[in-house]
Design a protein around this motif. Structure first.
Motif, PDB file in Angstrom:
ATOM      1  N   GLU A  29      61.503  13.745 -16.806  1.00  0.00           N
ATOM      2  CA  GLU A  29      62.143  13.812 -18.117  1.00  0.00           C
ATOM      3  C   GLU A  29      61.060  13.860 -19.183  1.00  0.00           C
ATOM      4  O   GLU A  29      60.015  13.235 -19.037  1.00  0.00           O
ATOM      5  N   LYS A  30      61.331  14.581 -20.250  1.00  0.00           N
ATOM      6  CA  LYS A  30      60.439  14.648 -21.406  1.00  0.00           C
ATOM      7  C   LYS A  30      61.267  14.443 -22.664  1.00  0.00           C
ATOM      8  O   LYS A  30      62.403  14.914 -22.760  1.00  0.00           O
ATOM      9  N   VAL A  31      60.698  13.741 -23.659  1.00  0.00           N
ATOM     10  CA  VAL A  31      61.384  13.458 -24.915  1.00  0.00           C
ATOM     11  C   VAL A  31      60.576  14.063 -26.052  1.00  0.00           C
ATOM     12  O   VAL A  31      59.349  13.951 -26.081  1.00  0.00           O
ATOM     13  N   GLY A  32      61.291  14.690 -27.007  1.00  0.00           N
ATOM     14  CA  GLY A  32      60.599  15.259 -28.156  1.00  0.00           C
ATOM     15  C   GLY A  32      61.524  16.096 -29.010  1.00  0.00           C
ATOM     16  O   GLY A  32      62.745  16.025 -28.902  1.00  0.00           O
ATOM     17  N   THR A  33      60.896  16.895 -29.865  1.00  0.00           N
ATOM     18  CA  THR A  33      61.642  17.808 -30.723  1.00  0.00           C
ATOM     19  C   THR A  33      61.273  19.239 -30.334  1.00  0.00           C
ATOM     20  O   THR A  33      60.138  19.537 -29.999  1.00  0.00           O
ATOM     21  N   LEU A  34      62.247  20.108 -30.418  1.00  0.00           N
ATOM     22  CA  LEU A  34      62.081  21.494 -30.012  1.00  0.00           C
ATOM     23  C   LEU A  34      61.362  22.269 -31.108  1.00  0.00           C
ATOM     24  O   LEU A  34      61.786  22.286 -32.248  1.00  0.00           O
ATOM     25  N   THR A  35      60.239  22.898 -30.766  1.00  0.00           N
ATOM     26  CA  THR A  35      59.493  23.671 -31.750  1.00  0.00           C
ATOM     27  C   THR A  35      59.679  25.170 -31.566  1.00  0.00           C
ATOM     28  O   THR A  35      59.474  25.932 -32.506  1.00  0.00           O
ATOM     29  N   ALA A  86      69.766  21.965 -31.633  1.00  0.00           N
ATOM     30  CA  ALA A  86      68.698  20.978 -31.753  1.00  0.00           C
ATOM     31  C   ALA A  86      67.481  21.562 -32.461  1.00  0.00           C
ATOM     32  O   ALA A  86      66.809  20.869 -33.232  1.00  0.00           O
ATOM     33  N   GLN A  87      67.198  22.821 -32.229  1.00  0.00           N
ATOM     34  CA  GLN A  87      66.055  23.449 -32.893  1.00  0.00           C
ATOM     35  C   GLN A  87      66.312  23.614 -34.380  1.00  0.00           C
ATOM     36  O   GLN A  87      65.449  23.318 -35.204  1.00  0.00           O
ATOM     37  N   VAL A  88      67.489  24.048 -34.735  1.00  0.00           N
ATOM     38  CA  VAL A  88      67.815  24.281 -36.141  1.00  0.00           C
ATOM     39  C   VAL A  88      67.858  22.965 -36.925  1.00  0.00           C
ATOM     40  O   VAL A  88      67.338  22.875 -38.037  1.00  0.00           O
ATOM     41  N   ASP A  89      68.469  21.939 -36.338  1.00  0.00           N
ATOM     42  CA  ASP A  89      68.667  20.681 -37.051  1.00  0.00           C
ATOM     43  C   ASP A  89      67.560  19.656 -36.828  1.00  0.00           C
ATOM     44  O   ASP A  89      67.572  18.598 -37.443  1.00  0.00           O
ATOM     45  N   GLY A  90      66.605  19.929 -35.935  1.00  0.00           N
ATOM     46  CA  GLY A  90      65.483  19.026 -35.721  1.00  0.00           C
ATOM     47  C   GLY A  90      65.835  17.757 -34.965  1.00  0.00           C
ATOM     48  O   GLY A  90      65.279  16.701 -35.224  1.00  0.00           O
ATOM     49  N   TRP A  91      66.742  17.848 -34.003  1.00  0.00           N
ATOM     50  CA  TRP A  91      67.166  16.674 -33.249  1.00  0.00           C
ATOM     51  C   TRP A  91      66.106  16.264 -32.244  1.00  0.00           C
ATOM     52  O   TRP A  91      65.368  17.079 -31.706  1.00  0.00           O
ATOM     53  N   VAL A 119      70.194  18.308 -20.669  1.00  0.00           N
ATOM     54  CA  VAL A 119      69.674  18.000 -22.002  1.00  0.00           C
ATOM     55  C   VAL A 119      70.533  16.897 -22.600  1.00  0.00           C
ATOM     56  O   VAL A 119      71.758  16.951 -22.516  1.00  0.00           O
ATOM     57  N   GLU A 120      69.879  15.904 -23.198  1.00  0.00           N
ATOM     58  CA  GLU A 120      70.588  14.807 -23.852  1.00  0.00           C
ATOM     59  C   GLU A 120      70.050  14.651 -25.271  1.00  0.00           C
ATOM     60  O   GLU A 120      68.835  14.609 -25.467  1.00  0.00           O
ATOM     61  N   VAL A 121      70.948  14.588 -26.239  1.00  0.00           N
ATOM     62  CA  VAL A 121      70.541  14.386 -27.633  1.00  0.00           C
ATOM     63  C   VAL A 121      70.342  12.886 -27.844  1.00  0.00           C
ATOM     64  O   VAL A 121      71.249  12.096 -27.616  1.00  0.00           O
ATOM     65  N   LEU A 122      69.148  12.493 -28.285  1.00  0.00           N
ATOM     66  CA  LEU A 122      68.845  11.083 -28.507  1.00  0.00           C
ATOM     67  C   LEU A 122      69.052  10.677 -29.957  1.00  0.00           C
ATOM     68  O   LEU A 122      69.513   9.572 -30.230  1.00  0.00           O
ATOM     69  N   ASP A 123      68.666  11.547 -30.892  1.00  0.00           N
ATOM     70  CA  ASP A 123      68.759  11.194 -32.301  1.00  0.00           C
ATOM     71  C   ASP A 123      68.996  12.467 -33.111  1.00  0.00           C
ATOM     72  O   ASP A 123      68.138  13.322 -33.180  1.00  0.00           O
ATOM     73  N   LYS A 124      70.151  12.542 -33.744  1.00  0.00           N
ATOM     74  CA  LYS A 124      70.464  13.723 -34.554  1.00  0.00           C
ATOM     75  C   LYS A 124      69.847  13.635 -35.941  1.00  0.00           C
ATOM     76  O   LYS A 124      69.771  14.626 -36.646  1.00  0.00           O
ATOM     77  N   ASN A 125      69.420  12.463 -36.373  1.00  0.00           N
ATOM     78  CA  ASN A 125      68.846  12.285 -37.702  1.00  0.00           C
ATOM     79  C   ASN A 125      67.350  12.029 -37.636  1.00  0.00           C
ATOM     80  O   ASN A 125      66.778  11.435 -38.530  1.00  0.00           O
ATOM     81  N   PHE A 126      66.714  12.445 -36.548  1.00  0.00           N
ATOM     82  CA  PHE A 126      65.292  12.189 -36.352  1.00  0.00           C
ATOM     83  C   PHE A 126      64.434  12.904 -37.392  1.00  0.00           C
ATOM     84  O   PHE A 126      63.529  12.326 -37.970  1.00  0.00           O
ATOM     85  N   ALA A 127      64.717  14.171 -37.654  1.00  0.00           N
ATOM     86  CA  ALA A 127      63.885  14.959 -38.555  1.00  0.00           C
ATOM     87  C   ALA A 127      64.237  14.745 -40.011  1.00  0.00           C
ATOM     88  O   ALA A 127      63.406  14.924 -40.888  1.00  0.00           O
ATOM     89  N   MET A 132      72.833  11.968 -43.549  1.00  0.00           N
ATOM     90  CA  MET A 132      73.724  11.351 -42.580  1.00  0.00           C
ATOM     91  C   MET A 132      75.130  11.862 -42.835  1.00  0.00           C
ATOM     92  O   MET A 132      75.611  11.800 -43.953  1.00  0.00           O
ATOM     93  N   ASN A 133      75.754  12.387 -41.800  1.00  0.00           N
ATOM     94  CA  ASN A 133      77.098  12.961 -41.901  1.00  0.00           C
ATOM     95  C   ASN A 133      77.163  14.060 -42.957  1.00  0.00           C
ATOM     96  O   ASN A 133      78.141  14.185 -43.678  1.00  0.00           O
ATOM     97  N   ASN A 134      76.087  14.811 -43.086  1.00  0.00           N
ATOM     98  CA  ASN A 134      75.975  15.927 -44.035  1.00  0.00           C
ATOM     99  C   ASN A 134      76.126  15.492 -45.494  1.00  0.00           C
ATOM    100  O   ASN A 134      76.428  16.305 -46.356  1.00  0.00           O
ATOM    101  N   ASN A 135      75.953  14.221 -45.799  1.00  0.00           N
ATOM    102  CA  ASN A 135      75.976  13.735 -47.170  1.00  0.00           C
ATOM    103  C   ASN A 135      74.563  13.337 -47.562  1.00  0.00           C
ATOM    104  O   ASN A 135      73.879  12.640 -46.818  1.00  0.00           O
ATOM    105  N   ALA A 136      74.128  13.750 -48.714  1.00  0.00           N
ATOM    106  CA  ALA A 136      72.796  13.371 -49.181  1.00  0.00           C
ATOM    107  C   ALA A 136      72.780  11.880 -49.488  1.00  0.00           C
ATOM    108  O   ALA A 136      73.639  11.371 -50.199  1.00  0.00           O
ATOM    109  N   GLN A 137      71.811  11.166 -48.938  1.00  0.00           N
ATOM    110  CA  GLN A 137      71.712   9.729 -49.134  1.00  0.00           C
ATOM    111  C   GLN A 137      70.614   9.359 -50.130  1.00  0.00           C
ATOM    112  O   GLN A 137      70.492   8.233 -50.514  1.00  0.00           O
TER     113      GLN A 137
END
Length: 162
Positions: A29-35, A86-91, A119-127, A132-137
């Motif tokens: 297994e490898k963990v990271g962001t798709l470049t 994942a590539q587009v959103d930086g997961w 493939v498993e998504v670990l964090d959708k808000n990593f990048a 969060m939830n498409n709302n600017a915080q």
């Protein structure tokens, strides 16, 4: 006699070559962001990608992990779609893979010898931690680096005796 020796040698080379081939040479297994993730190929098109490996949430230095989707499998469309998102959103993702040894001589299965199993998504808000939830915080104005001097902290915590 020479002819028999040549045939024996040829048979031995063929057997050793076939024995050196293995479908699941290693599994991991490898963990990271798709470049990088794209479909390419000269004769056989395959989905190939590069994963920027992460360690404890930070990017690591070194070579990216290069992988392919196996052209011999037809059940990977949902995983390909997930990696495109994942590539587009930086997961931050975890890729489960297996490595082949010797069965991909002509790159007909994929460009690299590491093939994706899951493939498993670990964090959708990593990048983008501000979204969060498409709302600017909020937004980042500046970055501050803090250096803590342990001796000063100890002086503040423990009373000095004179």
């Amino acid at each position: 006699m020479k002819r028999a020796f040549r045939w024996f040698g040829l048979a031995a080379i063929i057997c050793l070559t076939a024995a050196a081939c293995k479908e699941r040479y290693s599994v991991g297994e490898k963990v990271g962001t798709l470049t990088e993730f794209a479909k390419s190929g000269l004769f056989w098109d395959s989905w190939d990608g590069r994963l920027n490996l992460t360690q404890t949430g930070m990017n690591t230095a070194g070579e990216p992990f290069e992988f392919s989707f196996d052209n011999d499998r037809s059940d990977q469309d949902s995983l390909i779609h997930l990696l495109q998102e994942a590539q587009v959103d930086g997961w931050k993702i975890k890729i489960k893979y297996h490595r082949v040894k010797g069965w991909n001589w002509f790159e007909n299965r994929g460009r690299f010898d590491y093939f994706v199993d899951d493939v498993e998504v670990l964090d959708k808000n990593f990048a983008n931690v501000m979204r969060m939830n498409n709302n600017a915080q909020g937004h980042v104005i500046d970055t501050i680096y803090v250096v803590i001097d342990k001796s000063e902290v100890r002086k503040q915590i423990s009373p000095t005796t004179k």
